[in-house]
Design an enzyme around this catalytic site. Structure first.
Site, PDB file in Angstrom:
ATOM      1  N   ASP A 162       0.831  -1.198   0.000  1.00 13.51           N
ATOM      2  CA  ASP A 162       0.000   0.000   0.000  1.00 13.51           C
ATOM      3  C   ASP A 162       0.873   1.259   0.000  1.00 13.51           C
ATOM      4  O   ASP A 162       0.564   2.254  -0.670  1.00 13.51           O
ATOM      5  CB  ASP A 162      -0.914   0.005   1.226  1.00 13.51           C
ATOM      6  N   HIS A 190      -4.611  -3.283   6.499  1.00 14.49           N
ATOM      7  CA  HIS A 190      -4.453  -3.565   5.074  1.00 14.49           C
ATOM      8  C   HIS A 190      -5.825  -3.965   4.526  1.00 14.49           C
ATOM      9  O   HIS A 190      -6.147  -5.133   4.342  1.00 14.49           O
ATOM     10  CB  HIS A 190      -3.441  -4.679   4.842  1.00 14.49           C
TER      11      HIS A 190
END
Length: 378
Positions: A162, A190
């Protein structure tokens, strides 16, 4: 670099025959992560995947990697984890159509309870563990709660993917290279509740080597401010889903690359002075007001094989609200995991560090059938 007892770094990878494992293995074998240090790979899979794993072993032999000393294929977690230096947990139960998130969490809780127990039984207390399989934060929490002989500071879950996605989006928007973008932070889970944050500490390095605050650039006009506040956030949050829609399968290549880069930064090179990366780590200090006992992604500095949460950042009210959203989801995930564990085991334990070193900023100093390869990633 992290301390290695022998002159060979031993790395175990679960779910090694899956797409992410297949992309990750050559990055490790080639020396991309550990350089010229000799490496032994322990490849762990369920019994039906051992034939495919043998094929990967053949390919590794045929590739003649100069620093690869041995490849062991096994379906026994204790054999895979025995005296290894690093464990990468890629194997997990994939989300299937019609499956509720709670069901996914509970299916993986069974697996990561087993993984945690195997780590506790067979691994060295000095082992470093990176969890990739989703839901990565809570899988990591379950594993470290079972592996009580291993310090919590030795665990992390992957939000580096990410982190890289966020850097790339900003670079594309500003006409820069991703490598020029620094100190973007992924906060929280996440998942699509994560908060990609470029404004609190982010900057870019211009062609003259000067640092330019991203806040000064991205809030300079209404269009950029709207983009960084809205479209940027949702794009990063949903990037994995978008890759699946376009490619037809999960983002295995970028996930493997992010895993390799995370290991390299954490365990080998460290971060440069003043720079941070994003890692989901066990929060025993209540950093930034986040509830203790969660695996939460923070900005971290890395040195000598250890991570250190960067403290002291001034977060806006809007940023704190987004942290509350992703924190709430992680609390719910922990409760879902507990609802399964509590039927046969005590609830997930709040754990403290065995070393105080990782609690401060660097600035201040059940069975094999339950264990399946990861086939999807969000």
């Amino acid at each position: 670099m992290m301390n290695i007892e022998s002159n060979v770094v031993k790395v175990a990878i679960s779910g090694a025959a899956g797409n992410i494992g297949y992309a990750l293995i050559p990055l490790l074998a080639s020396g991309y992560v550990f350089g010229e240090t000799p490496i032994e790979l322990r490849l762990l899979e369920i019994p039906p995947a051992l034939k495919a794993l043998s094929g990967i072993r053949m390919e590794l032999i045929d590739s003649a990697f100069p620093h690869l000393t041995n490849v062991i294929c096994t379906s026994d977690p204790c054999e895979a984890f025995d005296n290894v230096d690093v464990v990468v947990l890629v194997g997990g139960y994939p989300r299937k159509q019609g499956m509720e998130r709670k069901d996914l969490i509970q299916a993986n809780t069974k697996i990561f309870t087993s993984m945690g127990r195997a780590l506790n039984e067979a691994a060295s207390p000095d082992v470093k563990v990176l969890v990739v399989a989703n839901p990565a934060n809570t899988n990591c929490l379950v594993a470290l709660s079972e592996a009580t002989s291993i310090p919590t500071k030795n665990f992390a879950a992957l939000t580096y993917l990410d982190h890289q996605r966020a850097k790339a989006q900003i670079a594309c928007k500003l006409g820069l290279r991703s490598a020029q973008i620094k100190n973007v932070t992924i906060w929280g889970n996440h998942s699509n509740t994560q908060f990609p944050d470029a404004l609190s500490d982010g900057y870019y390095v211009n062609d003259n080597g000067e640092q330019v605050s991203l806040s000064s650039v991205l809030t300079a006009d209404d269009e950029l401010l709207d983009w960084i506040t809205n479209e940027f956030v949702t794009t990063v949050q949903n990037r994995g889903k978008r890759v699946i829609e376009v490619r037809g399968s999960s983002s295995a290549l970028s996930a493997a690359q992010a895993t390799a880069d995370c290991l390299k930064t954490w365990l080998v090179t460290g971060t440069r002075d003043g720079e941070t990366v994003s890692m989901a780590v066990y929060n025993d200090q209540g950093y930034y007001g986040v509830q203790k006992g969660l695996v939460f992604s923070f900005p971290v500095e890395c040195k000598d094989g250890e991570w250190y949460v960067k403290t002291g950042l001034n977060l806006s009210d809007a940023a704190l609200k987004r942290l509350n959203i992703t924190e709430k989801e992680l609390v719910e995930e922990r409760e879902d995991a507990n609802s399964l564990i509590s039927k046969t085991l005590p609830s997930l334990r709040l754990r403290g560090y065995s070393s105080a070193a990782s609690t401060a900023s660097l600035a201040s100093s059940e069975s094999d059938t339950d264990f399946v390869q990861l086939t999807s990633r969000i």
